[in-house]
Design a protein around this motif. Structure first.
Motif, short mmCIF file in Angstrom:
data_model
loop_
_atom_site.label_atom_id
_atom_site.label_comp_id
_atom_site.label_asym_id
_atom_site.label_seq_id
_atom_site.Cartn_x
_atom_site.Cartn_y
_atom_site.Cartn_z
N CYS A 57 0.83 -1.20 0.00
CA CYS A 57 0.00 0.00 0.00
C CYS A 57 0.87 1.25 0.00
O CYS A 57 0.68 2.16 -0.81
CB CYS A 57 -0.92 -0.02 1.22
N VAL A 58 1.84 1.30 0.89
CA VAL A 58 2.69 2.48 1.01
C VAL A 58 3.55 2.67 -0.24
O VAL A 58 3.72 3.79 -0.72
CB VAL A 58 3.56 2.39 2.28
N LEU A 59 4.08 1.59 -0.79
CA LEU A 59 4.92 1.70 -1.98
C LEU A 59 4.13 2.25 -3.17
O LEU A 59 4.59 3.16 -3.87
CB LEU A 59 5.53 0.35 -2.33
N ILE A 60 2.93 1.74 -3.38
CA ILE A 60 2.10 2.23 -4.49
C ILE A 60 1.73 3.69 -4.26
O ILE A 60 1.78 4.51 -5.19
CB ILE A 60 0.84 1.35 -4.65
N MET A 61 1.40 4.04 -3.02
CA MET A 61 1.04 5.42 -2.73
C MET A 61 2.23 6.37 -2.88
O MET A 61 2.06 7.51 -3.32
CB MET A 61 0.43 5.52 -1.34
N LEU A 62 3.43 5.91 -2.55
CA LEU A 62 4.62 6.75 -2.74
C LEU A 62 4.89 7.00 -4.22
O LEU A 62 5.25 8.12 -4.61
CB LEU A 62 5.84 6.09 -2.11
N VAL A 63 4.72 5.98 -5.04
CA VAL A 63 4.89 6.16 -6.48
C VAL A 63 3.84 7.15 -7.01
O VAL A 63 4.16 8.04 -7.80
CB VAL A 63 4.81 4.80 -7.22
N GLY A 64 2.61 7.02 -6.55
CA GLY A 64 1.56 7.96 -6.96
C GLY A 64 1.86 9.38 -6.53
O GLY A 64 1.65 10.33 -7.29
N ALA A 65 2.38 9.54 -5.31
CA ALA A 65 2.73 10.88 -4.82
C ALA A 65 3.90 11.46 -5.62
O ALA A 65 3.92 12.66 -5.91
CB ALA A 65 3.08 10.82 -3.34
N ALA A 66 4.86 10.62 -5.99
CA ALA A 66 5.99 11.09 -6.79
C ALA A 66 5.52 11.55 -8.17
O ALA A 66 5.95 12.59 -8.68
CB ALA A 66 7.05 10.00 -6.91
N ILE A 67 4.62 10.78 -8.78
CA ILE A 67 4.09 11.14 -10.09
C ILE A 67 3.30 12.44 -10.00
O ILE A 67 3.46 13.35 -10.83
CB ILE A 67 3.21 10.01 -10.66
N ALA A 68 2.46 12.56 -8.97
CA ALA A 68 1.66 13.78 -8.81
C ALA A 68 2.55 14.99 -8.54
O ALA A 68 2.29 16.09 -9.05
CB ALA A 68 0.65 13.59 -7.67
N SER A 69 3.61 14.81 -7.78
CA SER A 69 4.53 15.92 -7.50
C SER A 69 5.25 16.37 -8.76
O SER A 69 5.38 17.57 -9.02
CB SER A 69 5.55 15.50 -6.44
N PHE A 70 5.74 15.40 -9.53
CA PHE A 70 6.39 15.73 -10.81
C PHE A 70 5.41 16.43 -11.74
O PHE A 70 5.75 17.42 -12.40
CB PHE A 70 6.95 14.45 -11.45
N ALA A 71 4.19 15.92 -11.80
CA ALA A 71 3.19 16.50 -12.70
C ALA A 71 2.80 17.91 -12.30
O ALA A 71 2.50 18.75 -13.15
CB ALA A 71 1.95 15.60 -12.73
N TYR A 72 2.81 18.19 -11.00
CA TYR A 72 2.49 19.54 -10.52
C TYR A 72 3.50 20.54 -11.06
O TYR A 72 3.14 21.63 -11.52
CB TYR A 72 2.48 19.55 -8.99
N ILE A 73 4.78 20.16 -11.03
CA ILE A 73 5.82 21.03 -11.58
C ILE A 73 5.69 21.11 -13.10
O ILE A 73 5.81 22.18 -13.69
CB ILE A 73 7.22 20.50 -11.19
#
Length: 101
Positions: free
Chosen positions: A36-52
């Motif tokens: 759960c945490v690993l998938i959520m971390l990947v999602g957060a990394a993608i969302a953070s990159f996409a925000y920039i």
């Protein structure tokens, strides 16, 4: 004052700390929690990159789409962790018990 000193002295002994550390309270040290945490971390990394990415010129639409995809992936991680816990891969789950092998 003397009673406070003796009480704090008995509270901070190594034996007392060992007893406090022996409690198994299940902080999510299981395959379900780690997945759960690993998938959520990947999602957060993608969302953070996409925000920039969305803030740069010419990438607003793609960045916004990628951002919401990352947020969606975080929800997928939450669901995957919940399902894994229900099928026995959570803390104390049936799939994690030692069968004597």
């Amino acid at each position: 004052m003397a009673s406070e000193t003796s009480a704090s002295a008995t509270r901070n002994t190594p034996a007392t700390h060992a007893q406090m550390g022996d409690e198994t309270i299940g902080h999510g040290n299981s395959p379900a929690a780690w997945t759960c945490v690993l998938i959520m971390l990947v999602g957060a990394a993608i969302a953070s990159f996409a925000y920039i990415l969305a803030s740069t010129e010419g990438n607003h639409d793609f960045g916004t789409l990628l951002f919401w995809g990352g947020i969606g992936l975080m929800f997928v991680g939450l669901i995957v962790g919940f399902v894994m816990r229900k099928i026995g891969y959570g803390v104390g789950g049936s799939k994690l018990k030692n069968n004597g092998h």
